[in-house]
Design an enzyme around this catalytic site. Structure first.
Site, PDB file in Angstrom:
ATOM      1  N   GLU A  32       1.025  -1.006   0.261  1.00  0.00           N
ATOM      2  CA  GLU A  32      -0.564   0.246   0.128  1.00  0.00           C
ATOM      3  C   GLU A  32       1.086   1.202  -0.039  1.00  0.00           C
ATOM      4  OE1 GLU A  32      -1.451   2.495   3.729  1.00  0.00           O
ATOM      5  OE2 GLU A  32      -1.395   0.089   4.592  1.00  0.00           O
ATOM      6  N   ASP A  84     -11.858  -0.857   5.421  1.00  0.00           N
ATOM      7  CA  ASP A  84     -10.784  -1.704   5.445  1.00  0.00           C
ATOM      8  C   ASP A  84     -11.717  -2.980   5.579  1.00  0.00           C
ATOM      9  OD1 ASP A  84      -8.649   0.152   5.520  1.00  0.00           O
ATOM     10  OD2 ASP A  84      -7.972  -0.044   6.818  1.00  0.00           O
ATOM     11  N   LYS A 136      -3.449  -1.125  15.867  1.00  0.00           N
ATOM     12  CA  LYS A 136      -2.695  -0.976  16.961  1.00  0.00           C
ATOM     13  C   LYS A 136      -4.407  -0.182  17.963  1.00  0.00           C
ATOM     14  CE  LYS A 136      -0.015   2.863  15.082  1.00  0.00           C
ATOM     15  NZ  LYS A 136       0.202   2.519  13.528  1.00  0.00           N
TER      16      LYS A 136
HETATM   17  N1  PSU Z   1      -2.655   1.883  10.645  1.00  0.00           N
HETATM   18  C1  PSU Z   1      -1.423   1.870  11.462  1.00  0.00           C
HETATM   19  N2  PSU Z   1      -0.624   1.996   9.295  1.00  0.00           N
HETATM   20  C2  PSU Z   1      -1.496   2.699   9.051  1.00  0.00           C
HETATM   21  C3  PSU Z   1      -2.542   3.213   8.395  1.00  0.00           C
HETATM   22  C4  PSU Z   1      -3.564   2.278   9.684  1.00  0.00           C
HETATM   23  O1  PSU Z   1      -1.380   1.482  12.018  1.00  0.00           O
HETATM   24  O2  PSU Z   1      -0.909   3.225   7.610  1.00  0.00           O
HETATM   25  C5  PSU Z   1      -3.356   2.920   7.540  1.00  0.00           C
HETATM   26  C6  PSU Z   1      -3.611   2.477   6.029  1.00  0.00           C
HETATM   27  O3  PSU Z   1      -3.300   2.556   4.992  1.00  0.00           O
HETATM   28  C7  PSU Z   1      -5.337   2.031   6.448  1.00  0.00           C
HETATM   29  C8  PSU Z   1      -6.132   3.757   6.470  1.00  0.00           C
HETATM   30  O4  PSU Z   1      -6.240   1.462   6.012  1.00  0.00           O
HETATM   31  O5  PSU Z   1      -4.823   3.759   8.078  1.00  0.00           O
HETATM   32  C9  PSU Z   1      -6.637   3.284   7.662  1.00  0.00           C
HETATM   33  O6  PSU Z   1      -7.239   4.613   7.821  1.00  0.00           O
HETATM   34  P1  PSU Z   1      -8.999   4.698   8.600  1.00  0.00           P
HETATM   35  O7  PSU Z   1      -8.571   4.324   9.722  1.00  0.00           O
HETATM   36  O8  PSU Z   1      -9.321   6.454   7.651  1.00  0.00           O
HETATM   37  O9  PSU Z   1     -10.054   3.707   7.384  1.00  0.00           O
END
Ligand code: PSU
Ligand code: MN
Length: 318
Positions: A36, A153, A170
């Site tokens: 990604e 996701d 996390k």
């Molecule tokens: N969690 C991490 N590192 C990241 C991400 C999430 O520990 O880099 C990034 C990934 O690209 C994930 C996105 O798909 O953040 C999720 O964002 P949101 O919570 O806005 O869907």
């Protein structure tokens, strides 16, 4: 364009621009690992982000697979990037964070976009790639019972046939609720080589992993069986951070809590929350969390290459 021996459903979608080596590997049925790009543009500071991106591609190659970093450049969905293009993603000031809902807009407006886990999964699937390596998965945010902030996701994992290797979730998120939602969505969550579900920086989370596997061959067999049965959607393969690189809950927990509290105080909302928290945790840890983050992505890349090789050996050819 090469002609493909494989069935039409594995032909890359014509809107995608595949790097020649990726197109060749897919046409020949050789292992390919998707990577990604949000982790590069919105997940880590420069220049560590681009160094990590290059190094991870090399680890995938050393593991016997072809890397395909995915992003949108000038509105075109690109599968496999050059070193200069990785640098552009890491440095350009106008790179959008592109999740599933954002894909049509960033493509129509011909902008640059870094893809999240959700949109990388979808583009990988459209290209015919079945294994994808990232750092951490998005999930159910803390307080989602009122904010309804649940990462796309998770819905993507419920409908797109790609195995996603991560170091878990996390604790900026609500890990328990994230596991519950994946169960509801029918997403296998299988942990590599350990019983406890990992929380990205830590090998522990307080939650046991729903499933465990100790071999890439067995994980590949899960992929083959799931899709052979017509069960739609992905598999979340979690790979605990190597013990020597881990930050324990004691070391990182309070920093994460502080970052989450600050995001609420500052009124950070929606797609900006995750990048804010990731950046703030790097600052609060004096950069130490970044070393852990890079180490776990390396480890995931090794497992992802092994998994792509194992899957290539059992994947249906027609
Ligand atoms: N969690 C991490 N590192 C990241 C991400 C999430 O520990 O880099 C990034 C990934 O690209 C994930 C996105 O798909 O953040 C999720 O964002 P949101 O919570 O806005 O869907
Ligand atoms: Mn969100």
């Amino acid at each position: 364009m090469k002609t493909q021996p494989a069935a039409p459903q594995s032909m890359p979608h014509p809107a995608l621009a595949l790097a020649p080596e990726v197109a060749e590997a897919l046409a020949a049925g050789r292992p390919v690992v998707a990577l990604e790009s949000t982790i590069i543009s919105h997940g880590m500071p420069y220049p560590r982000n681009v160094e990590m991106a290059r190094e991870v591609e090399q680890i995938v190659r050393d593991g016997g697979a072809t890397p395909a970093t995915i992003a949108i450049l000038d509105g075109v969905a690109r599968i496999g990037l050059s070193a200069d293009e990785l640098e552009l993603l890491a440095t350009h000031e106008d790179v959008a964070k592109v999740s599933i809902r954002d894909l049509p807009h960033v493509m129509a407006t011909k902008r640059h976009g870094a893809t999240t886990v959700a949109s990388t999964m979808r583009l990988a699937a459209l290209a015919g790639i079945k294994v994808f390596v990232t750092g951490g998965l998005g999930g159910v945010h803390r307080g989602a019972e009122s904010s309804m902030d649940i990462s796309a996701d998770l819905t993507e994992l419920s409908q797109t046939d790609v195995a996603v290797v991560s170091a878990g979730v996390k604790s900026i998120l609500d890990i328990g609720r994230t596991l519950e939602v994946m169960e509801t969505l029918g997403v296998p969550v299988v942990n590599f080589g350990a019983d406890e579900f990992p929380s990205f920086y830590s090998r522990s989370s307080g939650y046991s992993a729903p499933m465990r596997s100790d071999s890439p061959e067995e994980l590949a067999e899960m992929m083959r069986i799931k899709w052979d049965l017509g069960l739609k959607g992905g598999i979340s393969v979690t790979n605990p951070v190597p013990a020597e690189d881990e930050m324990t809950q004691d070391e990182i927990g309070a920093l994460i809590d502080q970052a989450v509290a600050e995001s609420a105080e500052r009124g950070i909302l929606g797609k900006d929350i995750t990048p804010f928290l990731l950046g703030r945790i790097v600052e609060l840890s004096g950069g130490r969390s970044l070393d852990t983050n890079i180490a776990l992505v390396r480890s995931n890349a090794r497992l992802g290459a092994a998994l792509a090789k194992a899957y290539a050996a059992v994947a249906p050819t027609a």
